[in-house]
Design an enzyme around this catalytic site. Structure first.
Site, short mmCIF file in Angstrom:
data_model
loop_
_atom_site.label_atom_id
_atom_site.label_comp_id
_atom_site.label_asym_id
_atom_site.label_seq_id
_atom_site.Cartn_x
_atom_site.Cartn_y
_atom_site.Cartn_z
NE ARG A 121 38.21 31.64 3.55
CZ ARG A 121 38.55 32.79 4.13
NH1 ARG A 121 38.95 32.81 5.37
NH2 ARG A 121 38.47 33.92 3.46
CE LYS A 186 39.17 27.16 10.50
NZ LYS A 186 39.69 28.05 9.48
NE ARG A 323 41.50 47.93 17.44
CZ ARG A 323 40.81 48.96 16.96
NH1 ARG A 323 41.04 49.38 15.75
NH2 ARG A 323 39.89 49.54 17.67
C1 BTN Z 1 39.62 26.79 6.17
O1 BTN Z 1 40.79 27.11 5.97
O2 BTN Z 1 39.01 27.21 7.15
C2 BTN Z 1 38.90 25.90 5.19
C3 BTN Z 1 39.17 24.45 5.46
C4 BTN Z 1 38.44 23.52 4.52
C5 BTN Z 1 38.87 22.09 4.70
C6 BTN Z 1 38.04 21.14 3.91
S1 BTN Z 1 38.32 19.47 4.36
C7 BTN Z 1 37.37 18.94 3.02
C8 BTN Z 1 37.73 19.82 1.86
N1 BTN Z 1 38.89 19.32 1.17
C9 BTN Z 1 39.94 20.13 1.29
O3 BTN Z 1 41.07 19.92 0.82
N2 BTN Z 1 39.60 21.22 2.01
C10 BTN Z 1 38.20 21.18 2.40
#
Ligand code: BTN
Length: 326
Positions: A121, A186, A323
């Site tokens: 993201r 995460k 925070r």
């Molecule tokens: C995040 O940033 O939390 C989202 C991560 C999403 C990763 C997945 S892996 C499968 C799919 N292909 C990608 O390039 N991204 C998503």
């Protein structure tokens, strides 16, 4: 010979002599040696012992379409239109998008052993080493435009949590909007991408990344606290094929029903998994940071952020962090 042709022979973790490998593949010992080097380049640990040959310590569970399909329940099997597995791909989301452009429809699932340009993201990179984690993208089609899909990414987070619960793993939590976390670190992430008519028929690519057994060397590229299934498992960790099937068992029915049902049926479960409920947070939207108290989400999936100045506001985009205590 593709660079991973040797892998099934070494997947068990047992030693295999150079000659056995060469005979099985009908190639020279030199060709085997080159392939073993190529596997090391993928980040796999290849051990050699005089008189015994080569092995991958601990073995490796490669993705196997037949094993994934065998572990699907009847509903998911009926909704899956195609399972496309790749050794190496730039991004399973990008590949799913390309397939949609070529006419692929609902129920296409793309997964890969490795992504060379995994997308996270907010423009981040998703660290995607070979054969250790899960990277998957599921395509679905909707007809009532993007507004009918509000809350979908949060529901996907719940579906991932449900899938993990089927293995008796310790309960995970969700961080708005859809990070899957365990004790603040995460474990997985969700990236939704859309193509088509935002006011009518559109295709959604639901990308899920799940850290299963992240190698320490690859993790140096991760800029936040992370964990993986191996670390949180109390018994033996589930195999990647079973995990992939469990994710699809939850995701496919969710996607098939979402246009009709919306986020409503998922909201209580999301709230029960909310890692930040009642906590002081900072919301980062790109434009500005806002400090407040996280008060869960509404029935559209919007974060309810309570600030001293404005009371409770609905927030649709951004990212929250805890925070720090003053
Ligand atoms: C995040 O940033 O939390 C989202 C991560 C999403 C990763 C997945 S892996 C499968 C799919 N292909 C990608 O390039 N991204 C998503």
């Amino acid at each position: 010979m593709p660079k991973t042709t040797l892998l099934p022979l070494l997947a068990s973790g047992e030693y295999c002599s150079g000659q056995t490998l060469a005979d099985a593949l009908g190639v020279s010992r030199t060709a085997v040696w080159k392939q073993l080097n190529a596997l090391s380049d993928l980040g796999l640990q290849i051990e050699s012992a005089k008189g015994r040959g080569y092995r991958i310590p601990g073995g490796i569970d490669l993705l196997d379409g037949a094993r994934v399909r065998a572990a699907l329940d009847a509903t998911a099997a009926g909704l899956l239109s195609r399972l496309a597995l790749f050794e190496t791909i730039d991004s399973t989301n990008a590949e799913a998008m390309r397939q949609v452009a070529l006419g692929a429809g609902p129920g296409l699932v793309c997964s890969a052993e490795q992504q060379t340009a995994g997308r996270g993201r907010r423009g981040r990179t998703w660290v995607s080493p070979f054969a250790r984690n899960l990277y998957l993208s599921v395509v679905w089609e909707y007809h009532q435009g993007a507004t009918a899909l509000e809350g979908l990414s949060l529901a996907v987070g719940v579906a991932v949590a449900r899938a993990l619960a089927t293995f008796g793993l310790p309960a995970v939590q969700l961080k708005w909007p859809n990070d899957v976390i365990f004790e603040g670190a995460k474990l997985g992430g969700v990236l939704l991408e859309m193509t088509g008519d935002a006011a009518g028929t559109c295709q959604v690519i639901v990308g899920v990344g799940l850290n299963v057994a992240m190698p320490g060397a690859a993790a140096t590229g991760i800029d936040q606290a992370w964990t993986d299934i191996e670390t949180i498992s109390t018994g033996g960790r589930p195999g990647r094929n079973d995990l992939l099937a469990a994710l699809l068992n939850e995701l496919l029915p969710l996607l098939a029903g979402f246009e009709q049902l919306g986020f409503g049926p998922w909201r209580d479960e999301w709230l029960a998994l909310d890692a930040f409920a009642g906590q002081p947070v900072v919301l980062h939207t790109g434009a500005q940071d806002m400090a407040g108290i996280a008060r869960g989400v509404d029935k559209r999936g919007a974060l309810q952020l309570e600030t001293a100045a404005a009371g409770v506001q609905s927030i649709f985009g951004g990212e929250i962090s805890l925070r720090p205590a003053l």
